[in-house]
Write a protein that holds these residues in place. Structure first.
Motif, PDB file in Angstrom:
ATOM      1  N   GLU A   1       0.833  -1.199   0.000  1.00 42.70           N
ATOM      2  CA  GLU A   1       0.000   0.000   0.000  1.00 42.70           C
ATOM      3  C   GLU A   1       0.870   1.252   0.000  1.00 42.70           C
ATOM      4  O   GLU A   1       0.567   2.222  -0.679  1.00 42.70           O
ATOM      5  CB  GLU A   1      -0.958   0.005   1.187  1.00 42.70           C
ATOM      6  N   LEU A   2       1.962   1.214   0.742  1.00 42.53           N
ATOM      7  CA  LEU A   2       2.901   2.331   0.744  1.00 42.53           C
ATOM      8  C   LEU A   2       3.515   2.485  -0.645  1.00 42.53           C
ATOM      9  O   LEU A   2       3.596   3.593  -1.176  1.00 42.53           O
ATOM     10  CB  LEU A   2       3.986   2.106   1.797  1.00 42.53           C
ATOM     11  N   SER A   3       3.897   1.383  -1.234  1.00 44.58           N
ATOM     12  CA  SER A   3       4.433   1.397  -2.591  1.00 44.58           C
ATOM     13  C   SER A   3       3.397   1.933  -3.578  1.00 44.58           C
ATOM     14  O   SER A   3       3.719   2.703  -4.486  1.00 44.58           O
ATOM     15  CB  SER A   3       4.871  -0.013  -2.988  1.00 44.58           C
ATOM     16  N   TYR A   4       2.145   1.541  -3.390  1.00 43.35           N
ATOM     17  CA  TYR A   4       1.047   1.994  -4.237  1.00 43.35           C
ATOM     18  C   TYR A   4       0.916   3.517  -4.186  1.00 43.35           C
ATOM     19  O   TYR A   4       0.755   4.172  -5.210  1.00 43.35           O
ATOM     20  CB  TYR A   4      -0.249   1.322  -3.791  1.00 43.35           C
ATOM     21  N   VAL A   5       1.008   4.089  -3.005  1.00 44.05           N
ATOM     22  CA  VAL A   5       0.929   5.547  -2.849  1.00 44.05           C
ATOM     23  C   VAL A   5       2.134   6.206  -3.521  1.00 44.05           C
ATOM     24  O   VAL A   5       1.988   7.191  -4.246  1.00 44.05           O
ATOM     25  CB  VAL A   5       0.851   5.955  -1.360  1.00 44.05           C
ATOM     26  N   LEU A   6       3.309   5.654  -3.325  1.00 40.66           N
ATOM     27  CA  LEU A   6       4.532   6.246  -3.874  1.00 40.66           C
ATOM     28  C   LEU A   6       4.632   6.144  -5.395  1.00 40.66           C
ATOM     29  O   LEU A   6       5.316   6.954  -6.020  1.00 40.66           O
ATOM     30  CB  LEU A   6       5.763   5.588  -3.243  1.00 40.66           C
ATOM     31  N   ARG A   7       3.946   5.185  -5.988  1.00 46.52           N
ATOM     32  CA  ARG A   7       4.026   5.000  -7.442  1.00 46.52           C
ATOM     33  C   ARG A   7       3.290   6.068  -8.233  1.00 46.52           C
ATOM     34  O   ARG A   7       3.432   6.141  -9.447  1.00 46.52           O
ATOM     35  CB  ARG A   7       3.493   3.619  -7.837  1.00 46.52           C
ATOM     36  N   SER A   8       2.517   6.889  -7.577  1.00 48.97           N
ATOM     37  CA  SER A   8       1.745   7.912  -8.273  1.00 48.97           C
ATOM     38  C   SER A   8       1.950   9.277  -7.628  1.00 48.97           C
ATOM     39  O   SER A   8       1.665   9.458  -6.445  1.00 48.97           O
ATOM     40  CB  SER A   8       0.254   7.555  -8.242  1.00 48.97           C
ATOM     41  N   LYS A   9       2.435  10.221  -8.420  1.00 53.64           N
ATOM     42  CA  LYS A   9       2.579  11.592  -7.915  1.00 53.64           C
ATOM     43  C   LYS A   9       1.219  12.146  -7.518  1.00 53.64           C
ATOM     44  O   LYS A   9       1.096  12.888  -6.550  1.00 53.64           O
ATOM     45  CB  LYS A   9       3.204  12.489  -8.977  1.00 53.64           C
ATOM     46  N   ASN A  10       0.203  11.790  -8.284  1.00 55.65           N
ATOM     47  CA  ASN A  10      -1.142  12.312  -8.005  1.00 55.65           C
ATOM     48  C   ASN A  10      -1.668  11.857  -6.654  1.00 55.65           C
ATOM     49  O   ASN A  10      -2.303  12.632  -5.935  1.00 55.65           O
ATOM     50  CB  ASN A  10      -2.126  11.921  -9.107  1.00 55.65           C
ATOM     51  N   ARG A  11      -1.429  10.615  -6.286  1.00 54.18           N
ATOM     52  CA  ARG A  11      -1.914  10.123  -4.989  1.00 54.18           C
ATOM     53  C   ARG A  11      -1.275  10.919  -3.853  1.00 54.18           C
ATOM     54  O   ARG A  11      -1.959  11.346  -2.931  1.00 54.18           O
ATOM     55  CB  ARG A  11      -1.617   8.631  -4.825  1.00 54.18           C
ATOM     56  N   LEU A  12       0.020  11.129  -3.949  1.00 54.21           N
ATOM     57  CA  LEU A  12       0.715  11.877  -2.909  1.00 54.21           C
ATOM     58  C   LEU A  12       0.272  13.340  -2.904  1.00 54.21           C
ATOM     59  O   LEU A  12       0.090  13.931  -1.841  1.00 54.21           O
ATOM     60  CB  LEU A  12       2.228  11.756  -3.124  1.00 54.21           C
TER      61      LEU A  12
ATOM     62  N   ILE B   1      -8.952  20.598  -3.891  1.00 60.16           N
ATOM     63  CA  ILE B   1      -7.792  19.782  -4.248  1.00 60.16           C
ATOM     64  C   ILE B   1      -7.342  20.128  -5.663  1.00 60.16           C
ATOM     65  O   ILE B   1      -6.150  20.276  -5.932  1.00 60.16           O
ATOM     66  CB  ILE B   1      -8.106  18.281  -4.106  1.00 60.16           C
ATOM     67  N   GLN B   2      -8.300  20.279  -6.557  1.00 62.25           N
ATOM     68  CA  GLN B   2      -8.000  20.632  -7.945  1.00 62.25           C
ATOM     69  C   GLN B   2      -7.249  21.964  -8.003  1.00 62.25           C
ATOM     70  O   GLN B   2      -6.236  22.092  -8.687  1.00 62.25           O
ATOM     71  CB  GLN B   2      -9.288  20.712  -8.758  1.00 62.25           C
ATOM     72  N   LYS B   3      -7.745  22.942  -7.289  1.00 63.47           N
ATOM     73  CA  LYS B   3      -7.126  24.269  -7.283  1.00 63.47           C
ATOM     74  C   LYS B   3      -5.727  24.213  -6.665  1.00 63.47           C
ATOM     75  O   LYS B   3      -4.789  24.821  -7.179  1.00 63.47           O
ATOM     76  CB  LYS B   3      -8.008  25.242  -6.509  1.00 63.47           C
ATOM     77  N   GLU B   4      -5.595  23.483  -5.595  1.00 59.73           N
ATOM     78  CA  GLU B   4      -4.315  23.372  -4.885  1.00 59.73           C
ATOM     79  C   GLU B   4      -3.256  22.657  -5.719  1.00 59.73           C
ATOM     80  O   GLU B   4      -2.091  23.057  -5.730  1.00 59.73           O
ATOM     81  CB  GLU B   4      -4.545  22.611  -3.574  1.00 59.73           C
TER      82      GLU B   4
ATOM     83  N   LYS C   1      -9.997  17.868 -12.791  1.00 57.67           N
ATOM     84  CA  LYS C   1     -11.004  17.381 -11.843  1.00 57.67           C
ATOM     85  C   LYS C   1     -11.194  15.866 -11.956  1.00 57.67           C
ATOM     86  O   LYS C   1     -11.342  15.175 -10.954  1.00 57.67           O
ATOM     87  CB  LYS C   1     -12.331  18.097 -12.051  1.00 57.67           C
ATOM     88  N   SER C   2     -11.167  15.351 -13.179  1.00 51.01           N
ATOM     89  CA  SER C   2     -11.337  13.909 -13.374  1.00 51.01           C
ATOM     90  C   SER C   2     -10.185  13.126 -12.725  1.00 51.01           C
ATOM     91  O   SER C   2     -10.389  12.051 -12.170  1.00 51.01           O
ATOM     92  CB  SER C   2     -11.448  13.561 -14.856  1.00 51.01           C
ATOM     93  N   HIS C   3      -8.971  13.685 -12.778  1.00 51.16           N
ATOM     94  CA  HIS C   3      -7.824  13.022 -12.148  1.00 51.16           C
ATOM     95  C   HIS C   3      -7.947  13.053 -10.631  1.00 51.16           C
ATOM     96  O   HIS C   3      -7.594  12.079  -9.960  1.00 51.16           O
ATOM     97  CB  HIS C   3      -6.513  13.678 -12.577  1.00 51.16           C
ATOM     98  N   VAL C   4      -8.449  14.176 -10.108  1.00 48.14           N
ATOM     99  CA  VAL C   4      -8.655  14.276  -8.659  1.00 48.14           C
ATOM    100  C   VAL C   4      -9.681  13.229  -8.216  1.00 48.14           C
ATOM    101  O   VAL C   4      -9.452  12.491  -7.258  1.00 48.14           O
ATOM    102  CB  VAL C   4      -9.118  15.703  -8.258  1.00 48.14           C
ATOM    103  N   SER C   5     -10.789  13.148  -8.927  1.00 45.88           N
ATOM    104  CA  SER C   5     -11.846  12.189  -8.569  1.00 45.88           C
ATOM    105  C   SER C   5     -11.340  10.752  -8.629  1.00 45.88           C
ATOM    106  O   SER C   5     -11.616   9.948  -7.737  1.00 45.88           O
ATOM    107  CB  SER C   5     -13.045  12.357  -9.503  1.00 45.88           C
ATOM    108  N   ARG C   6     -10.603  10.431  -9.679  1.00 45.31           N
ATOM    109  CA  ARG C   6     -10.078   9.074  -9.826  1.00 45.31           C
ATOM    110  C   ARG C   6      -9.077   8.760  -8.705  1.00 45.31           C
ATOM    111  O   ARG C   6      -9.095   7.671  -8.136  1.00 45.31           O
ATOM    112  CB  ARG C   6      -9.425   8.886 -11.195  1.00 45.31           C
ATOM    113  N   THR C   7      -8.242   9.733  -8.376  1.00 46.04           N
ATOM    114  CA  THR C   7      -7.242   9.528  -7.338  1.00 46.04           C
ATOM    115  C   THR C   7      -7.901   9.351  -5.973  1.00 46.04           C
ATOM    116  O   THR C   7      -7.493   8.485  -5.185  1.00 46.04           O
ATOM    117  CB  THR C   7      -6.237  10.698  -7.314  1.00 46.04           C
ATOM    118  N   ILE C   8      -8.930  10.134  -5.699  1.00 46.20           N
ATOM    119  CA  ILE C   8      -9.669   9.964  -4.440  1.00 46.20           C
ATOM    120  C   ILE C   8     -10.261   8.561  -4.380  1.00 46.20           C
ATOM    121  O   ILE C   8     -10.186   7.887  -3.354  1.00 46.20           O
ATOM    122  CB  ILE C   8     -10.766  11.040  -4.288  1.00 46.20           C
ATOM    123  N   LYS C   9     -10.825   8.090  -5.473  1.00 41.86           N
ATOM    124  CA  LYS C   9     -11.406   6.747  -5.535  1.00 41.86           C
ATOM    125  C   LYS C   9     -10.332   5.692  -5.258  1.00 41.86           C
ATOM    126  O   LYS C   9     -10.558   4.731  -4.513  1.00 41.86           O
ATOM    127  CB  LYS C   9     -12.064   6.520  -6.899  1.00 41.86           C
ATOM    128  N   GLU C  10      -9.150   5.870  -5.853  1.00 38.93           N
ATOM    129  CA  GLU C  10      -8.052   4.923  -5.617  1.00 38.93           C
ATOM    130  C   GLU C  10      -7.657   4.895  -4.138  1.00 38.93           C
ATOM    131  O   GLU C  10      -7.407   3.817  -3.579  1.00 38.93           O
ATOM    132  CB  GLU C  10      -6.829   5.311  -6.461  1.00 38.93           C
TER     133      GLU C  10
END
Length: 92
Positions: free
Chosen positions: A6-17, A34-37, A42-51
């Protein structure tokens, strides 16, 4: 305790972090914040939140509200973020 994969999963994506970092900054946040920050689409934010929800790192604090859903890191998410940030910072 979070699994290593799970830690590796988070680190593999800049978007997740980036999403986790934004949520930590605000305590809880809506996707538009989150999108503004982060400058992400927005679609990437939504997908990342889902992940992140799928690995039980993020939770919706008001799931019945359809307009403004706030997301926060739970204990597992906070621990994953802390460890991921330590690893990322030490490798730079």
């Amino acid at each position: 305790m979070a699994k290593k994969n799970e830690l590796s999963y988070v680190l593999r994506s800049k978007n997740r972090l980036r999403v986790m970092e934004s949520i930590v900054k605000y305590g809880k946040a809506i996707p538009a914040q989150i999108q503004k920050e982060t400058g992400m689409y927005k679609s990437h934010v939504s997908r990342t939140i889902k992940e992140l929800e799928d690995i039980n790192a993020v939770k919706c604090t008001n799931p019945d509200d359809r307009s403004y859903r706030f997301y926060a890191l739970n204990q597992k998410g906070k621990m994953l973020f802390k460890k991921a940030k330590e690893i990322k910072d030490s490798s730079e």
